[in-house]
Design a protein around this motif. Sequence first.
Motif, PDB file in Angstrom:
ATOM      1  N   LEU A 185       0.833  -0.721  -0.189  1.00 26.58           N
ATOM      2  CA  LEU A 185       0.326   0.188   0.054  1.00 26.58           C
ATOM      3  C   LEU A 185       0.746   1.751  -0.261  1.00 26.58           C
ATOM      4  N   GLY A 186       0.939   2.018  -1.178  1.00 25.70           N
ATOM      5  CA  GLY A 186       1.032   3.608  -1.027  1.00 25.70           C
ATOM      6  C   GLY A 186       0.763   4.177  -0.046  1.00 25.70           C
ATOM      7  N   ALA A 208       3.960  -0.021   2.179  1.00 27.83           N
ATOM      8  CA  ALA A 208       5.545   0.424   1.495  1.00 27.83           C
ATOM      9  C   ALA A 208       7.152   0.192   2.596  1.00 27.83           C
ATOM     10  N   ALA A 209       6.709   0.459   3.764  1.00 23.97           N
ATOM     11  CA  ALA A 209       7.682   0.883   4.495  1.00 23.97           C
ATOM     12  C   ALA A 209       7.907  -0.866   5.778  1.00 23.97           C
ATOM     13  N   ASP A 210       7.357  -1.306   4.913  1.00 26.59           N
ATOM     14  CA  ASP A 210       7.331  -2.668   5.592  1.00 26.59           C
ATOM     15  C   ASP A 210       6.062  -3.501   7.385  1.00 26.59           C
ATOM     16  N   ASN A 211       5.539  -2.577   7.129  1.00 27.23           N
ATOM     17  CA  ASN A 211       4.462  -2.596   7.959  1.00 27.23           C
ATOM     18  C   ASN A 211       3.386  -3.288   7.394  1.00 27.23           C
ATOM     19  N   ILE A 212       2.955  -3.886   8.280  1.00 27.72           N
ATOM     20  CA  ILE A 212       1.685  -4.958   8.014  1.00 27.72           C
ATOM     21  C   ILE A 212       0.476  -3.366   8.471  1.00 27.72           C
ATOM     22  N   ILE A 213      -0.646  -3.186   7.993  1.00 27.29           N
ATOM     23  CA  ILE A 213      -1.468  -2.652   7.517  1.00 27.29           C
ATOM     24  C   ILE A 213      -2.920  -3.094   7.698  1.00 27.29           C
ATOM     25  N   GLY A 214      -3.163  -4.846   7.147  1.00 22.99           N
ATOM     26  CA  GLY A 214      -4.903  -5.517   7.470  1.00 22.99           C
ATOM     27  C   GLY A 214      -4.790  -6.029   6.165  1.00 22.99           C
ATOM     28  N   GLN A 220       3.239   4.518  -5.539  1.00 31.35           N
ATOM     29  CA  GLN A 220       2.318   3.108  -5.824  1.00 31.35           C
ATOM     30  C   GLN A 220       3.053   2.422  -7.466  1.00 31.35           C
ATOM     31  N   PRO A 221       4.196   2.065  -7.324  1.00 30.93           N
ATOM     32  CA  PRO A 221       4.712   1.719  -8.692  1.00 30.93           C
ATOM     33  C   PRO A 221       3.951   1.169  -9.305  1.00 30.93           C
ATOM     34  N   ARG A 222       3.202   0.044  -8.864  1.00 27.32           N
ATOM     35  CA  ARG A 222       2.483  -0.882  -9.397  1.00 27.32           C
ATOM     36  C   ARG A 222       0.696  -0.105 -10.156  1.00 27.32           C
ATOM     37  N   LEU A 223       0.210   1.359  -9.932  1.00 21.04           N
ATOM     38  CA  LEU A 223      -0.439   2.225 -10.584  1.00 21.04           C
ATOM     39  C   LEU A 223       0.505   2.968 -11.313  1.00 21.04           C
ATOM     40  N   ALA A 224       1.587   3.359 -10.721  1.00 22.23           N
ATOM     41  CA  ALA A 224       2.340   4.881 -11.233  1.00 22.23           C
ATOM     42  C   ALA A 224       1.762   4.890 -12.829  1.00 22.23           C
ATOM     43  N   LEU A 245       8.446   8.988 -13.342  1.00 22.08           N
ATOM     44  CA  LEU A 245       7.210   8.964 -12.987  1.00 22.08           C
ATOM     45  C   LEU A 245       6.765   7.389 -12.770  1.00 22.08           C
ATOM     46  N   SER A 246       7.778   6.536 -12.563  1.00 18.28           N
ATOM     47  CA  SER A 246       7.462   5.203 -12.243  1.00 18.28           C
ATOM     48  C   SER A 246       6.627   4.924 -10.521  1.00 18.28           C
ATOM     49  N   LYS A 247       6.807   6.040  -9.450  1.00 20.09           N
ATOM     50  CA  LYS A 247       6.346   5.887  -8.580  1.00 20.09           C
ATOM     51  C   LYS A 247       4.707   6.232  -8.453  1.00 20.09           C
ATOM     52  N   CYS A 248       4.445   7.443  -9.099  1.00 23.70           N
ATOM     53  CA  CYS A 248       3.849   8.299  -9.360  1.00 23.70           C
ATOM     54  C   CYS A 248       3.381   9.004 -10.375  1.00 23.70           C
ATOM     55  N   GLY A 249       2.169   9.269 -10.550  1.00 23.93           N
ATOM     56  CA  GLY A 249       1.813  10.327 -11.468  1.00 23.93           C
ATOM     57  C   GLY A 249       1.309   9.947 -12.957  1.00 23.93           C
ATOM     58  N   VAL A 250       0.912  10.673 -13.442  1.00 26.41           N
ATOM     59  CA  VAL A 250       0.529  10.004 -15.064  1.00 26.41           C
ATOM     60  C   VAL A 250       1.137  10.467 -16.349  1.00 26.41           C
TER      61      VAL A 250
END
Lengths: 269, 269
Positions: free
Chosen positions: A129-130, A166-172, B132-136, B191-196
């Motif tokens: 999650l971002g 992204a910081a390796d914390n478990i969020i849910g 969010q690299p998966r959506l960037a 734009l590999s981490k965010c942006g369009v």
Amino acid sequence: MLVNGKPGDSIGIRDRGLLYGDGIFRTMLAARGKAQGWPLHYHKLSDDCAALGIACPDIGSLTAELDSILRRQPDCVVKLIVTRGAGKRGYAPSGCAGSTRLWDTFPVPEYPAEWLTHGIRAHLCDLRLGHQPRLAGIKHLNRLENVLAAAESDAANAAEGLVMDAADNIIGGTRSNLFLVLHGELVTPDLSKCGVAGIQRDRVIGWAAENHVPLHVREVRLDDVMEAEELFVVSSVLKMWTIREFNRRSWSRFPVSEKIRLSLDGPGT
Amino acid sequence: MLVNGKPGDSIGIRDRGLLYGDGIFRTMLAARGKAQGWPLHYHKLSDDCAALGIACPDIGSLTAELDSILRRQPDCVVKLIVTRGAGKRGYAPSGCAGSTRLWDTFPVPEYPAEWLTHGIRAHLCDLRLGHQPRLAGIKHLNRLENVLAAAESDAANAAEGLVMDAADNIIGGTRSNLFLVLHGELVTPDLSKCGVAGIQRDRVIGWAAENHVPLHVREVRLDDVMEAEELFVVSSVLKMWTIREFNRRSWSRFPVSEKIRLSLDGPGT
């Protein structure tokens, strides 16, 4: 289905809920014509709308609409969406005529009985999650991260997926909040940077306070999860599932979780 | 307006585009019955759909629909949305019957003439984009960050807002991509981490390659922006705006930008 108070199953293609995910939603379980925790859901809806500057419909109108739906379908999953409505073209939210509200219902899901009796297998998702403090905790309609994570846990044939940031914390969970019983105390992830704060989570936090069980809302590491005596996830629809298998460890005793489950299932729902 | 090939202005409230922002969109400028850069837009749409595992409609059907729309409205802004369609309840994307495609049109916006002749004033937004690299790079329907940022630049009465990420990198405009002319070379944010990543951005990158102008796609700091000889933003609708005022600095000469503008306005559009 109700759209702005009238029977309907569609919305305009210029609604910002579709265009930008510019809206909020709630999903509730209804039993015998009563939506469980409705006042808490409304309170959370109202907070979330305020956080995005969306006009929240008043509780009187929404309650009347909910009642009319549940008279026909007393036992169902009922979903409410409130969007910012339609405005002029472009991201800026100014000039919207008024919010759109939608109700929809679904059959109550039938989960395998053993998930309730023995707990579930949970999958550790690759998706992280971002961080977005401005949107964290809000149950808004920008849910692509959940979609990607749920696709993973589905592919792994797991009942639920647990997601890290992204910081390796478990969020849910992908659709639930996580609790740990760790050294006899309750721990649940901090959701100030990402995640959705559900009302079942609030109820567990409230239970802990009432029962003088120490509860910590804090950063949770994978190590914490693996060391926990018990793990469980909660949501308004699935209520509570203990976790019997996660990341190559198994759990089989859930005394604290079961005590909380009794309370959550009680008259307060 | 066309919804799945038929005249219509609404979609079902179970469409995942509304429920989760589970879809992609394109916005184009059409002039004299021709949508500028349509093949590039389709290519980008197809890539974005693939990134989310959404079935992309074939170019033949979409082109036919686009043509039918532009025969009636030869000069307009035309918007295309492709969603994953409707499936079973829940985030997991499995079991969707097929994608939904929507077309809508809007009048061509009339911007103040001086924005084109002298450049715009841009506002530095407080909102930081999450990573969010998966959506960037993807032009998906989860656009609440853009909504919040656009609300800021609107409130500041600026033509566009520039947005940073959580790591203090400048990423771009709320609805445009940013370029700097820095030490005689072109620079545009990674734009590999965010942006369009828009297609006008690709066209500027292509122009630089064809014209042997060094261009760097990299992290851009606020200091870089403040030191730049020229700044400009691009998008398919606004085309190119130079920036004459940003963060208490002003710019008045845009020789490189104007050269690029001539090329972008040329027959390649």
